[in-house]
Each structure stands twice: as structure tokens, then as C-alpha cells.
Design a protein around this motif. Structure first.
Motif, PDB file in Angstrom:
ATOM      1  N   SER A  34      -6.297   1.360   0.468  1.00 22.89           N
ATOM      2  CA  SER A  34      -5.779   1.996   1.691  1.00 22.89           C
ATOM      3  C   SER A  34      -4.319   2.393   1.498  1.00 22.89           C
ATOM      4  O   SER A  34      -3.601   1.783   0.713  1.00 22.89           O
ATOM      5  N   ALA A  35      -3.891   3.384   2.286  1.00 21.68           N
ATOM      6  CA  ALA A  35      -2.479   3.772   2.272  1.00 21.68           C
ATOM      7  C   ALA A  35      -1.669   2.759   3.076  1.00 21.68           C
ATOM      8  O   ALA A  35      -2.207   2.025   3.892  1.00 21.68           O
ATOM      9  N   VAL A  36      -0.367   2.717   2.810  1.00 28.48           N
ATOM     10  CA  VAL A  36       0.534   1.856   3.593  1.00 28.48           C
ATOM     11  C   VAL A  36       0.839   2.572   4.907  1.00 28.48           C
ATOM     12  O   VAL A  36       1.234   3.731   4.900  1.00 28.48           O
ATOM     13  N   PRO A  37       0.635   1.916   6.053  1.00 23.40           N
ATOM     14  CA  PRO A  37       0.784   2.611   7.345  1.00 23.40           C
ATOM     15  C   PRO A  37       2.245   2.817   7.746  1.00 23.40           C
ATOM     16  O   PRO A  37       3.134   2.098   7.304  1.00 23.40           O
ATOM     17  N   ASP A  38       2.485   3.817   8.627  1.00 23.63           N
ATOM     18  CA  ASP A  38       3.829   4.084   9.154  1.00 23.63           C
ATOM     19  C   ASP A  38       4.183   3.154  10.306  1.00 23.63           C
ATOM     20  O   ASP A  38       5.347   2.885  10.558  1.00 23.63           O
TER      21      ASP A  38
END
Ligand code: MG
Length: 218
Positions: A34-38
């Protein structure tokens, strides 16, 4: 409704909603692809999934792959809405060691289909937690070793300093969306090293200065 003891006292706290961060440590986001969230991202677990120290996780027949996720959690002492981060700690009663038990196969199917995670996260017994350690007895909340062993073997070992967001930022963000009430729990997400548990396993998990729990798997 689950009641959890305050460590070192006879007092108990009735647990309300359980809010769980996802992708809160970069290395876990990476291991899940998963991407790192903002912004802090979260889901809810029912309070009926809570068990206490020395109780058992019951593996549901609907899942072939149940995972452990050790997390630091806070328990809210004073409710609020739109809590600014510089006042966030005034709303915290204390800390608890929390295991976000996850039916990973059900979660993976839900993710692929764009469906909710509630089933994967919400089975009875899927939220073991320790007694609550009052906040004044925990120094350096963003520098605590956090670990989990299965049958004596270390599976997760990290430090709360590796969280992407601070506890204050997380409380501020969540409280813009939902009112926090006394007894609500916010589990701060898991570091890397999640893995499968099977019947007969013995889990030991801890957060430095907060507590240790021993949980069986049935
Ligand atoms: Mg988790």
C-alpha cells in the motif's frame, strides 16, 4: 459492554467505539503493498470483539488466514469534537497494548472487491487489550518499543517513533469526523511483521512501559 481495568487500581472503564488506524507505520504499508497515506486512515471495530489478558482468540471457521497486528492504543478519558492537537493529550486517559486481529484472507477479498473490512476485523475475540496504563506513567509515548512473540518467537519488533503521524495529529483528525467519548479506544496501527496464527499458538505482546498481554489461540 466490555470493561477494562485501570492498571494499579480497582477502577474499570466501559469501552465504547474502537477506532483502528490502518497504514500507520511505513514499513507495514510497504509489506501490504500500500501507499503511505497523506492523512490518518481508520476503520471501526465493534467493542464486542474485545477480550482481556489471558483470554483466547477464537479462530472463525470463515477464515483460513488470521493475522496478529500489535498496536499501541489510547483510551479516551474526556470526550470532545474538533480537538486541536495541542489539547489532544488532555482527552487521553491512558494507554493499552492492543492486538488488531485480522482475517487477512477476508480482508484481501474485500479490498479487491472494494467492499468494507468490517467482517475481516470484527469477529468476536478479535480485539485483545491489556489493562489501561494511566498516561502520566508513560513517558516518551513516541519512543516506546513495541513487540509481539508467537510461541516465544519474535514476529514484530518496532518502536512507536516510527509512526507516520503523532498521537496528537491522529486525535485531531479523527475528532473532526466523529465525536470522541470517554471509553473510546484509538489503536494506532501496526508496525511490520504481521503473520499468521493457528490454533494452539501462544501470543505474548507488549509496549514498553504500558504492559504485556498473553493471549491464547483456540
Ligand atoms: Mg491494524
Amino acid at each position: 459492554m466490555a470493561e477494562i481495568k485501570i492498571a494499579g487500581s480497582e477502577e474499570t472503564v466501559k469501552i465504547g467505539k474502537v477506532i483502528c488506524l490502518s497504514r500507520s507505520y511505513k514499513a507495514h504499508a510497504v509489506e501490504m503493498g500500500s501507499a503511505v497515506p497523506d492523512n490518518p486512515e481508520f476503520f471501526l471495530k465493534p467493542s464486542t470483539s474485545i477480550i482481556r489478558n489471558r483470554e483466547h482468540i477464537i479462530l472463525p471457521k470463515e477464515s483460513e488466514e488470521v493475522h496478529h497486528e500489535v498496536e499501541l492504543a489510547v483510551v479516551i478519558g474526556k470526550g470532545g469534537k474538533n480537538i486541536p492537537k495541542d489539547a489532544a493529550m488532555n482527552h487521553v486517559l491512558g494507554y493499552t497494548v492492543f492486538i488488531d486481529v485480522t482475517a487477512r484472507d477476508i480482508q484481501s477479498r474485500a479490498k479487491k472487491a472494494g467492499k468494507p473490512w468490517s467482517a475481516a476485523k470484527g469477529f468476536d475475540t478479535f480485539a485483545p487489550m491489556s489493562d489501561i496504563m494511566p498516561k502520566d506513567r508513560v513517558k516518551n509515548k513516541h519512543d516506546l518499543n513495541i513487540w509481539l512473540k508467537v510461541n516465544g518467537e519474535m514476529r514484530q519488533m518496532s518502536n512507536t517513533g516510527k509512526m507516520i503521524f503523532t498521537i496528537e495529529e491522529i486525535i485531531e483528525h479523527i475528532s473532526t469526523i466523529m465525536t470522541l467519548e470517554p471509553g473510546d479506544v484509538i489503536a494506532m496501527g501496526t508496525p511490520e511483521g504481521v503473520s499468521r496464527i493457528v490454533a494452539g499458538d501462544e501470543i505474548e505482546a507488549g509496549v514498553e512501559g504500558v504492559g504485556i498481554i498473553e493471549i491464547g489461540v483456540g
